[in-house]
Design a protein around this motif. Sequence first.
Motif, PDB file in Angstrom:
ATOM      1  N   VAL A 280       6.644  -4.412 -32.411  1.00  0.00           N
ATOM      2  CA  VAL A 280       6.367  -3.097 -31.812  1.00  0.00           C
ATOM      3  C   VAL A 280       4.870  -2.944 -31.585  1.00  0.00           C
ATOM      4  CG1 VAL A 280       6.516  -0.591 -32.122  1.00  0.00           C
ATOM      5  CG2 VAL A 280       8.403  -2.059 -32.880  1.00  0.00           C
ATOM      6  N   ALA A 281       4.086  -3.331 -32.590  1.00  0.00           N
ATOM      7  CA  ALA A 281       2.631  -3.219 -32.485  1.00  0.00           C
ATOM      8  C   ALA A 281       2.090  -4.074 -31.339  1.00  0.00           C
ATOM      9  CB  ALA A 281       1.979  -3.627 -33.808  1.00  0.00           C
ATOM     10  N   ILE A 282       2.560  -5.305 -31.238  1.00  0.00           N
ATOM     11  CA  ILE A 282       2.088  -6.208 -30.185  1.00  0.00           C
ATOM     12  C   ILE A 282       2.443  -5.657 -28.804  1.00  0.00           C
ATOM     13  CG2 ILE A 282       2.359  -8.496 -29.173  1.00  0.00           C
ATOM     14  CD1 ILE A 282       0.633  -8.447 -31.674  1.00  0.00           C
ATOM     15  N   ASP A 283       3.658  -5.156 -28.659  1.00  0.00           N
ATOM     16  CA  ASP A 283       4.079  -4.589 -27.380  1.00  0.00           C
ATOM     17  C   ASP A 283       3.211  -3.388 -27.005  1.00  0.00           C
ATOM     18  OD1 ASP A 283       6.066  -4.361 -25.142  1.00  0.00           O
ATOM     19  OD2 ASP A 283       6.467  -2.437 -26.104  1.00  0.00           O
ATOM     20  N   ASN A 284       2.954  -2.511 -27.976  1.00  0.00           N
ATOM     21  CA  ASN A 284       2.098  -1.345 -27.718  1.00  0.00           C
ATOM     22  C   ASN A 284       0.688  -1.770 -27.325  1.00  0.00           C
ATOM     23  OD1 ASN A 284       4.029   0.664 -28.150  1.00  0.00           O
ATOM     24  ND2 ASN A 284       3.622   0.766 -30.356  1.00  0.00           N
ATOM     25  N   LEU A 285       0.167  -2.762 -28.007  1.00  0.00           N
ATOM     26  CA  LEU A 285      -1.195  -3.227 -27.727  1.00  0.00           C
ATOM     27  C   LEU A 285      -1.294  -3.855 -26.338  1.00  0.00           C
ATOM     28  CD1 LEU A 285      -2.107  -4.667 -31.224  1.00  0.00           C
ATOM     29  CD2 LEU A 285      -3.475  -3.003 -29.964  1.00  0.00           C
ATOM     30  N   ARG A 286      -0.303  -4.631 -25.956  1.00  0.00           N
ATOM     31  CA  ARG A 286      -0.318  -5.244 -24.633  1.00  0.00           C
ATOM     32  C   ARG A 286      -0.322  -4.192 -23.531  1.00  0.00           C
ATOM     33  NH1 ARG A 286       4.292  -9.655 -26.193  1.00  0.00           N
ATOM     34  NH2 ARG A 286       2.925 -11.298 -27.058  1.00  0.00           N
ATOM     35  N   LYS A 287       0.456  -3.122 -23.738  1.00  0.00           N
ATOM     36  CA  LYS A 287       0.534  -2.068 -22.734  1.00  0.00           C
ATOM     37  C   LYS A 287      -0.716  -1.190 -22.729  1.00  0.00           C
ATOM     38  CE  LYS A 287       5.575  -1.916 -22.718  1.00  0.00           C
ATOM     39  NZ  LYS A 287       6.788  -1.180 -23.147  1.00  0.00           N
ATOM     40  N   ALA A 288      -1.313  -1.009 -23.908  1.00  0.00           N
ATOM     41  CA  ALA A 288      -2.523  -0.185 -23.994  1.00  0.00           C
ATOM     42  C   ALA A 288      -3.748  -0.920 -23.482  1.00  0.00           C
ATOM     43  CB  ALA A 288      -2.751   0.264 -25.438  1.00  0.00           C
ATOM     44  N   TYR A 289      -3.767  -2.247 -23.675  1.00  0.00           N
ATOM     45  CA  TYR A 289      -4.913  -3.058 -23.274  1.00  0.00           C
ATOM     46  C   TYR A 289      -4.459  -4.226 -22.405  1.00  0.00           C
ATOM     47  CZ  TYR A 289      -7.406  -0.661 -27.073  1.00  0.00           C
ATOM     48  OH  TYR A 289      -7.982   0.280 -27.887  1.00  0.00           O
TER      49      TYR A 289
END
Length: 331
Positions: free
Chosen positions: A68-77
Amino acid sequence: MLGKAFKKLRRDLAFRHGRRLRQFNYWLVARAAMAIISVLRLLPVDSALNFADRVARRIGPWVGRHDVAIDNLRKAYPEKSEGEIQAIASDMWGNMARLAAEYIFLDALFDFDPASAKPGRVEVKGVDHFVQIAGEEKPHIIFTGHLGNFELLPVAAATFGMNITALFRPPNNPYLAEYILSTRRSTMGSLLPSSTGASFALAGILEKGGNIGVLVDQKFSGGLETTFFGRPCESNRILATLARHYDCDVYPARCVRLPGNRFRLDIEDRLTLPRTAGGSVDVQGTTQLLNDVVERWVREDPGQWMWFHKRWEISGRRRKRQQARQHGEAA
């Protein structure tokens, strides 16, 4: 045939004994956590915190929420490389482990003395704001996000004689919740569990001229439609609604984790809240403003925020409304 029977048996067992199994799981997790805490207590503060950081960075990538964290980070950055994304996630796990371990050492960590010129682990930026709020006989709202060790902010408020009630969400695990609550109450003053009726309790505090502290960076199902990192999300309107009703000052405050197990507590200037044509606080605009402030903080220190939280998850009912609206616009 056997597969269907096994699934039915598992569902029946979960239905009949689900609560007992869940309580046993809570108890087991709490016992393991308390055993780890007992070990950490035997270590010097810095050794304990550094050890927790190292372990979490190894274990974190194997936890389900890591995806979940990796997916959020990819979309945020979207502009960051995979290596940079993984590095931020690793810092996040280290930060969360330190936060958990720091509950044990809160008294030792918070060494800020307003009357001392000698620097310690904790430095405070915006001392004048703390003093001003503590001295004013009117209600104030102070908000923050899950950054650094945000638990140190109410401790600082108490140090300056500020009468503040902090809204918090207890863990689902009742055994851990009991431990954390007892630890918080010994150092943080008044606490208000986030539950049904909490908004009325907060209103009552402001009505009497008190001060409240609120975390504003979590998903709130059925909340206002806002954006965070340019993506749609649902946000709690309670802070903006209270600010409008009581027309009270709103201050942003955050904790920044510094090298060497040190911290900077920063209470910023009072926000200028957006107003409607009639002059009252604009609830929608204010709620978005809070998101924008927290986003600025997270962009400055991305490894100190909890990226595994499903901040951008939209409730099913709202998602259907959005899809219907998009379909109508396309037609």
